[in-house]
Design a protein around this motif. Structure first.
Motif, PDB file in Angstrom:
ATOM      1  N   ILE A  97       1.124   4.513 -11.599  1.00 44.67           N
ATOM      2  CA  ILE A  97       1.588   3.587 -10.559  1.00 44.67           C
ATOM      3  C   ILE A  97       0.378   2.829 -10.036  1.00 44.67           C
ATOM      4  CG2 ILE A  97       2.736   3.364  -8.331  1.00 44.67           C
ATOM      5  CD1 ILE A  97       4.091   6.079  -8.928  1.00 44.67           C
ATOM      6  N   ALA A  98       0.485   1.495 -10.017  1.00 47.90           N
ATOM      7  CA  ALA A  98      -0.609   0.658  -9.529  1.00 47.90           C
ATOM      8  C   ALA A  98      -0.092  -0.285  -8.457  1.00 47.90           C
ATOM      9  CB  ALA A  98      -1.224  -0.142 -10.677  1.00 47.90           C
ATOM     10  N   LEU A  99      -0.794  -0.345  -7.326  1.00 48.31           N
ATOM     11  CA  LEU A  99      -0.455  -1.275  -6.244  1.00 48.31           C
ATOM     12  C   LEU A  99      -1.342  -2.513  -6.390  1.00 48.31           C
ATOM     13  CD1 LEU A  99       0.698   1.467  -5.303  1.00 48.31           C
ATOM     14  CD2 LEU A  99       0.129   0.806  -2.968  1.00 48.31           C
ATOM     15  N   ILE A 100      -0.712  -3.662  -6.484  1.00 49.01           N
ATOM     16  CA  ILE A 100      -1.414  -4.910  -6.783  1.00 49.01           C
ATOM     17  C   ILE A 100      -1.226  -5.886  -5.633  1.00 49.01           C
ATOM     18  CG2 ILE A 100      -1.605  -6.815  -8.427  1.00 49.01           C
ATOM     19  CD1 ILE A 100      -0.184  -4.837 -10.453  1.00 49.01           C
ATOM     20  N   ASP A 101      -2.331  -6.349  -5.061  1.00 47.92           N
ATOM     21  CA  ASP A 101      -2.285  -7.282  -3.928  1.00 47.92           C
ATOM     22  C   ASP A 101      -2.819  -8.641  -4.382  1.00 47.92           C
ATOM     23  OD1 ASP A 101      -2.436  -8.670  -1.565  1.00 47.92           O
ATOM     24  OD2 ASP A 101      -3.572  -7.145  -0.472  1.00 47.92           O
ATOM     25  N   VAL A 148      -5.323  -2.453  -5.799  1.00 43.53           N
ATOM     26  CA  VAL A 148      -5.932  -1.956  -4.562  1.00 43.53           C
ATOM     27  C   VAL A 148      -5.781  -0.445  -4.430  1.00 43.53           C
ATOM     28  CG1 VAL A 148      -5.724  -4.134  -3.308  1.00 43.53           C
ATOM     29  CG2 VAL A 148      -3.813  -2.503  -3.262  1.00 43.53           C
ATOM     30  N   SER A 149      -4.884   0.127  -5.214  1.00 44.04           N
ATOM     31  CA  SER A 149      -4.702   1.578  -5.199  1.00 44.04           C
ATOM     32  C   SER A 149      -3.892   1.962  -6.429  1.00 44.04           C
ATOM     33  CB  SER A 149      -3.975   2.021  -3.926  1.00 44.04           C
ATOM     34  OG  SER A 149      -3.935   3.428  -3.844  1.00 44.04           O
ATOM     35  N   TRP A 150      -4.096   3.167  -6.911  1.00 44.75           N
ATOM     36  CA  TRP A 150      -3.342   3.616  -8.076  1.00 44.75           C
ATOM     37  C   TRP A 150      -3.250   5.132  -8.072  1.00 44.75           C
ATOM     38  CZ3 TRP A 150      -5.115   6.938 -11.865  1.00 44.75           C
ATOM     39  CH2 TRP A 150      -6.476   7.241 -11.803  1.00 44.75           C
ATOM     40  N   SER A 183       1.800  12.945  -1.564  1.00 45.32           N
ATOM     41  CA  SER A 183       0.385  13.315  -1.526  1.00 45.32           C
ATOM     42  C   SER A 183      -0.523  12.183  -2.009  1.00 45.32           C
ATOM     43  CB  SER A 183       0.140  14.562  -2.386  1.00 45.32           C
ATOM     44  OG  SER A 183       0.415  14.290  -3.744  1.00 45.32           O
ATOM     45  N   PHE A 184       0.062  11.033  -2.348  1.00 43.55           N
ATOM     46  CA  PHE A 184      -0.708   9.873  -2.795  1.00 43.55           C
ATOM     47  C   PHE A 184      -1.226   9.121  -1.567  1.00 43.55           C
ATOM     48  CE2 PHE A 184      -0.045   5.321  -4.564  1.00 43.55           C
ATOM     49  CZ  PHE A 184      -1.409   5.152  -4.738  1.00 43.55           C
ATOM     50  N   ASP A 185      -2.512   9.254  -1.279  1.00 42.71           N
ATOM     51  CA  ASP A 185      -3.092   8.701  -0.059  1.00 42.71           C
ATOM     52  C   ASP A 185      -3.042   7.180   0.003  1.00 42.71           C
ATOM     53  OD1 ASP A 185      -3.669  11.215   0.880  1.00 42.71           O
ATOM     54  OD2 ASP A 185      -5.716  11.239   0.073  1.00 42.71           O
ATOM     55  N   GLY A 186      -3.060   6.524  -1.152  1.00 39.67           N
ATOM     56  CA  GLY A 186      -3.117   5.064  -1.150  1.00 39.67           C
ATOM     57  C   GLY A 186      -1.777   4.368  -1.186  1.00 39.67           C
ATOM     58  N   ARG A 187      -0.708   5.110  -0.927  1.00 42.00           N
ATOM     59  CA  ARG A 187       0.626   4.517  -1.087  1.00 42.00           C
ATOM     60  C   ARG A 187       0.930   3.421  -0.067  1.00 42.00           C
ATOM     61  NH1 ARG A 187       1.149   9.449   1.278  1.00 42.00           N
ATOM     62  NH2 ARG A 187       2.349   9.604   3.206  1.00 42.00           N
ATOM     63  N   ASP A 188       0.181   3.353   1.036  1.00 41.78           N
ATOM     64  CA  ASP A 188       0.462   2.354   2.078  1.00 41.78           C
ATOM     65  C   ASP A 188      -0.422   1.112   1.982  1.00 41.78           C
ATOM     66  OD1 ASP A 188       2.433   3.968   3.227  1.00 41.78           O
ATOM     67  OD2 ASP A 188       0.931   5.074   4.395  1.00 41.78           O
ATOM     68  N   ARG A 189      -1.158   0.957   0.901  1.00 42.35           N
ATOM     69  CA  ARG A 189      -2.096  -0.157   0.790  1.00 42.35           C
ATOM     70  C   ARG A 189      -1.399  -1.523   0.702  1.00 42.35           C
ATOM     71  NH1 ARG A 189      -7.138   1.683  -1.192  1.00 42.35           N
ATOM     72  NH2 ARG A 189      -7.665   3.503   0.088  1.00 42.35           N
ATOM     73  N   LEU A 190      -0.106  -1.544   0.454  1.00 37.95           N
ATOM     74  CA  LEU A 190       0.641  -2.810   0.417  1.00 37.95           C
ATOM     75  C   LEU A 190       1.607  -2.919   1.593  1.00 37.95           C
ATOM     76  CD1 LEU A 190       1.524  -3.297  -3.376  1.00 37.95           C
ATOM     77  CD2 LEU A 190      -0.237  -4.460  -2.038  1.00 37.95           C
ATOM     78  N   ALA A 191       1.357  -2.152   2.649  1.00 36.51           N
ATOM     79  CA  ALA A 191       2.268  -2.148   3.801  1.00 36.51           C
ATOM     80  C   ALA A 191       2.434  -3.542   4.399  1.00 36.51           C
ATOM     81  CB  ALA A 191       1.749  -1.187   4.869  1.00 36.51           C
ATOM     82  N   HIS A 192       1.406  -4.393   4.283  1.00 32.33           N
ATOM     83  CA  HIS A 192       1.468  -5.725   4.895  1.00 32.33           C
ATOM     84  C   HIS A 192       2.338  -6.711   4.109  1.00 32.33           C
ATOM     85  CE1 HIS A 192      -1.692  -5.785   1.887  1.00 32.33           C
ATOM     86  NE2 HIS A 192      -1.733  -7.111   1.918  1.00 32.33           N
ATOM     87  N   VAL A 193       2.745  -6.351   2.877  1.00 35.70           N
ATOM     88  CA  VAL A 193       3.575  -7.280   2.100  1.00 35.70           C
ATOM     89  C   VAL A 193       4.893  -6.678   1.628  1.00 35.70           C
ATOM     90  CG1 VAL A 193       1.572  -8.576   1.280  1.00 35.70           C
ATOM     91  CG2 VAL A 193       2.444  -6.667  -0.095  1.00 35.70           C
ATOM     92  N   VAL A 194       5.085  -5.378   1.830  1.00 34.46           N
ATOM     93  CA  VAL A 194       6.287  -4.717   1.301  1.00 34.46           C
ATOM     94  C   VAL A 194       7.575  -5.338   1.835  1.00 34.46           C
ATOM     95  CG1 VAL A 194       7.597  -2.554   1.366  1.00 34.46           C
ATOM     96  CG2 VAL A 194       5.196  -2.515   0.742  1.00 34.46           C
TER      97      VAL A 194
END
Length: 450
Positions: free
Chosen positions: A260-264, A278-280, A317-328
């Motif tokens: 899973i990759a979060l892309i901003d 930004v997180s994976w 337990s994925f710490d970076g899961r909120d890195r796209l909170a500003h665009v979700v």
């Protein structure tokens, strides 16, 4: 998954390998002819038409009849089909045509003969599939697939219980890899990357198996780490992220792991989408491992819910899961899935009589449609899943495990839009190989082939 030549983007190989019709065997041998379907009762549609009356119709039709064999798209007469998609920007639907029969237009840049172009190859040995793509560069950011192979080998069968690759599973994989080796030996390959993923990564005898592959198939496989796997998946799907997008959660549900990759891309966008991760995370769970633990043939609603919760616990337990909170919450945010799970659901959604990559790849599905398809498949028993042409016997015991992983992902990143990608690691490998080699810079000047 094919002796064929097809223009594709560096992130969009024209053939991928996740639908049932794509699991089929090898490409046709060189020189093999595809059977030509009669037109209007005649063996040759053009020859049977009166002169003069159908000249324009012949021009339109010439080179457009395409026949499928073993998941390979061949133009009439055995000529390879052609498909073109850009690497970045809006996706363009694949339209078969015949590069041999199509008349040249003076304004078009000339095309260098395939025989004069450098050849690149990408092989991906996963927990479930063995896949190969061989391609040559096309227009900037594009390539043409000239050969490919895909076969389900289930290398990770029994791995979650024993921690080791089983003998029968290794034998199946080696036989598939021998086919790939033959294909590569028949080409003058400039650069290749041959990777193995989760099954070989996690098995206690993974390194021993890699040595066996080198001895018996003559291929030296590279076991890549999870971060590299996530990056390649992103590189392979770049053209399906449109220019006005703010953010994407790209997921690749594999046989033994799920990346899973979060892309901003809300602020800027560079040519390589992977630069915007930004997180994976890589979950050590895939359709094969999950189905083996919970059962895949008979899946009750209670078992399905337990599978979803198992994956959800890992995601929490994925710490970076909120890195796209500003665009979700933005309409310019969406999910992008590249795996057999999402392509299968797309095929069921389209009610296809036979899996068709051209209709599935790039398809948008809204949240209601995804809910309906998951519910539909969950309501089928094993034999009903086998009977569906977009699931088949190869995936009937795995598809619900994939749906459970999908549902856990959707719960963390709710979106009303899911885009389906029938592409992945091999396309990402080819994209990076060609870009790093500079083939597009060397071969094109001012939009013309040099």
């Amino acid at each position: 998954m094919k002796d064929r030549e097809a223009d594709v983007s560096a992130s969009d190989a024209g053939v991928s390998g996740d639908g049932p019709s794509r699991h089929g065997g090898e490409a046709p041998r060189p020189g093999r002819q595809a059977a030509v379907r009669p037109v209007n009762g005649h063996g040759n549609g053009d020859a049977a038409q009166p002169k003069g009356k159908t000249r324009k119709r012949r021009k339109r039709r010439r080179g457009r009849k395409v026949f499928a064999r073993d998941g390979v798209q061949l133009a009439a007469g055995g000529k390879p089909a052609e498909s073109t998609v850009p690497v970045a920007g809006p996706a363009v639907s694949l339209k078969p045509s015949n590069p041999v029969a199509r008349p040249e237009v003076a304004e078009q840049p000339r095309r260098m003969p395939v025989s004069d172009l450098p050849v690149f190859a990408a092989l991906d040995l996963g927990t479930n599939n063995c896949r190969l793509l061989v391609a040559v560069p096309g227009r900037p950011g594009q390539f043409r697939v000239i050969d490919a192979f895909s076969r389900i080998v289930r290398l990770g069968e029994g791995l979650s219980a024993s921690g080791r690759l089983g003998q029968a599973a290794m034998d199946r994989a080696v036989e598939a890899l021998k086919v790939c080796s033959d294909k590569l030996r028949n080409r003058k390959i400039k650069k290749a990357r041959l990777i193995a993923t989760e099954a070989c990564r996690s098995a206690a005898n993974g390194a021993e198996f890699i040595d066996r592959v080198e001895r018996e198939a003559g291929l030296k496989l590279e076991i890549i780490d999870r971060q590299t796997e996530a990056r390649l998946a992103v590189s392979g799907c770049g053209s399906l992220v449109e220019r006005d997008t703010d953010g994407v959660v790209l997921f690749d549900i594999g046989g033994g792991s799920s990346e899973i990759a979060l892309i901003d891309v809300s602020r800027h966008r560079s040519p390589r989408l992977a630069n915007h991760i930004v997180s994976w995370t890589s979950l050590p769970v895939g359709v094969v491992s999950l189905a083996e633990r919970f059962g895949g043939r008979t899946v009750t609603r209670e078992i399905f819910a337990a599978m979803v919760e198992d994956v959800a616990t890992r995601l929490r337990s994925f710490d970076g899961r909120d890195r796209l909170a500003h665009v979700v919450s933005s309409p310019k945010f969406h999910l992008l899935g590249t795996s057999g799970t999402v392509t299968t659901l797309a095929g069921v959604h389209l009610e296809l009589d036979r899996y068709d990559r051209r209709r599935v790849d790039g398809l948008w599905m809204d949240g209601t449609s995804v809910d309906r398809m998951v519910e539909k498949v969950l309501g089928w028993d094993f034999q009903q899943r086998v009977a569906n042409p977009c699931i088949g016997a190869d995936r009937a015991d795995l598809v619900l495990a994939g749906c459970a992983i999908l549902e856990a992902i959707r719960a963390v990143w709710p979106s009303e839009r899911l885009r389906v990608a029938d592409r992945g690691l091999r396309e990402g490998i080819l994209s990076e190989l060609m870009a790093d080699d500079g083939v597009w810079r060397r071969n094109w000047r001012n939009g013309q082939r040099t």
